[in-house]
Design an enzyme around this catalytic site. Structure first.
Site, PDB file in Angstrom:
ATOM      1  N   HIS A  26     -47.056 -30.446  -9.714  1.00 13.76           N
ATOM      2  CA  HIS A  26     -46.065 -30.263  -8.495  1.00 13.76           C
ATOM      3  C   HIS A  26     -46.471 -28.869  -8.098  1.00 13.76           C
ATOM      4  O   HIS A  26     -47.064 -27.989  -8.734  1.00 13.76           O
ATOM      5  CB  HIS A  26     -44.698 -30.629  -8.877  1.00 13.76           C
ATOM      6  CG  HIS A  26     -44.162 -29.693  -9.756  1.00 13.76           C
ATOM      7  ND1 HIS A  26     -43.667 -30.081 -10.909  1.00 13.76           N
ATOM      8  CD2 HIS A  26     -43.738 -28.193  -9.664  1.00 13.76           C
ATOM      9  CE1 HIS A  26     -43.285 -28.856 -11.589  1.00 13.76           C
ATOM     10  NE2 HIS A  26     -43.159 -27.990 -10.683  1.00 13.76           N
TER      11      HIS A  26
HETATM   12  P1  TYD Z   1     -39.758 -30.685 -13.751  1.00 11.37           P
HETATM   13  O1  TYD Z   1     -39.762 -29.440 -12.903  1.00 11.37           O
HETATM   14  O2  TYD Z   1     -40.766 -31.863 -13.005  1.00 11.37           O
HETATM   15  O3  TYD Z   1     -40.543 -30.398 -15.148  1.00 11.37           O
HETATM   16  P2  TYD Z   1     -42.184 -30.540 -15.427  1.00 11.37           P
HETATM   17  O4  TYD Z   1     -43.047 -29.760 -14.138  1.00 11.37           O
HETATM   18  O5  TYD Z   1     -42.294 -29.606 -16.634  1.00 11.37           O
HETATM   19  O6  TYD Z   1     -42.897 -31.792 -15.678  1.00 11.37           O
HETATM   20  O7  TYD Z   1     -38.571 -31.197 -14.034  1.00 11.37           O
HETATM   21  C1  TYD Z   1     -38.516 -32.262 -15.071  1.00 11.37           C
HETATM   22  C2  TYD Z   1     -36.925 -33.217 -14.748  1.00 11.37           C
HETATM   23  O8  TYD Z   1     -36.027 -31.947 -15.142  1.00 11.37           O
HETATM   24  C3  TYD Z   1     -36.796 -33.322 -13.434  1.00 11.37           C
HETATM   25  O9  TYD Z   1     -36.120 -34.645 -13.477  1.00 11.37           O
HETATM   26  C4  TYD Z   1     -35.861 -32.511 -12.731  1.00 11.37           C
HETATM   27  C5  TYD Z   1     -35.074 -31.937 -13.916  1.00 11.37           C
HETATM   28  N1  TYD Z   1     -34.826 -30.378 -13.718  1.00 11.37           N
HETATM   29  C6  TYD Z   1     -33.395 -29.953 -13.463  1.00 11.37           C
HETATM   30  O10 TYD Z   1     -32.664 -30.861 -13.481  1.00 11.37           O
HETATM   31  N2  TYD Z   1     -33.225 -28.782 -13.321  1.00 11.37           N
HETATM   32  C7  TYD Z   1     -34.096 -28.037 -13.491  1.00 11.37           C
HETATM   33  O11 TYD Z   1     -33.873 -26.607 -13.272  1.00 11.37           O
HETATM   34  C8  TYD Z   1     -35.664 -28.027 -13.662  1.00 11.37           C
HETATM   35  C9  TYD Z   1     -36.649 -27.234 -13.892  1.00 11.37           C
HETATM   36  C10 TYD Z   1     -35.783 -29.344 -13.883  1.00 11.37           C
END
Ligand code: TYD
Length: 139
Positions: free
Chosen positions: A56
């Site tokens: 992302h």
């Molecule tokens: P994401 O940022 O997509 O992680 P990665 O890039 O490592 O795969 O986040 C994963 C999940 O966690 C997504 O459902 C959103 C949630 N999340 C929160 O609720 N709060 C946060 O501060 C973060 C970073 C993620």
């Protein structure tokens, strides 16, 4: 809005306090260490071998990504160029500017990816579709 590219991402050497017999300590302090103030800290761990994370971009968020333990690779992408950063030192952080796509891969066993972020969690700040990211970069 300023458009950053992968050349704007860099490894920041963090403060490291040595202690010969008792290990090391690294400090990150608002107003001293980073070009932004930290509003949120989160960390990724227990990533199974072969899995990748990220995929992302953030519209406005700035981050410092640290391999607090173990190692992994961060692939930064500005829609034209890609740049790979291998992180394996708890006293180094990858400073990530806004508006860039990132993939995190090749997590070692026991890796902990700590992220210091400039903003609270905002779902709308994410771009999760690569085509949308390319449109965003053109805009
Ligand atoms: P994401 O940022 O997509 O992680 P990665 O890039 O490592 O795969 O986040 C994963 C999940 O966690 C997504 O459902 C959103 C949630 N999340 C929160 O609720 N709060 C946060 O501060 C973060 C970073 C993620």
């Amino acid at each position: 809005m300023v458009k950053y590219n992968v050349e704007d991402c860099k490894i920041i050497e963090l403060d490291k306090h040595h202690s010969d017999r008792k290990g090391n300590l690294t400090v990150v302090e608002n107003g001293v260490t980073l070009p932004f103030d930290v509003k949120r800290v989160y960390y990724l761990y227990d990533v199974p071998g072969g899995e990748s994370r990220g995929s992302h971009a953030h519209r406005e968020l700035e981050q410092l990504i640290v391999a607090a333990s173990g190692s992994f690779t961060v692939v930064m992408d500005d829609g034209i160029n890609k740049r790979k950063f291998f992180l394996n030192r708890p006293y180094q952080g990858l400073y990530v500017k806004p508006g860039l796509w990132r993939d995190l891969e090749d997590f070692s066993s026991g890796a902990v990816c700590m992220v210091l972020a400039s903003e609270v969690y905002k779902k709308k700040d994410y771009i999760r579709d690569y085509q949308e990211f390319l449109e965003f970069r053109k805009g």
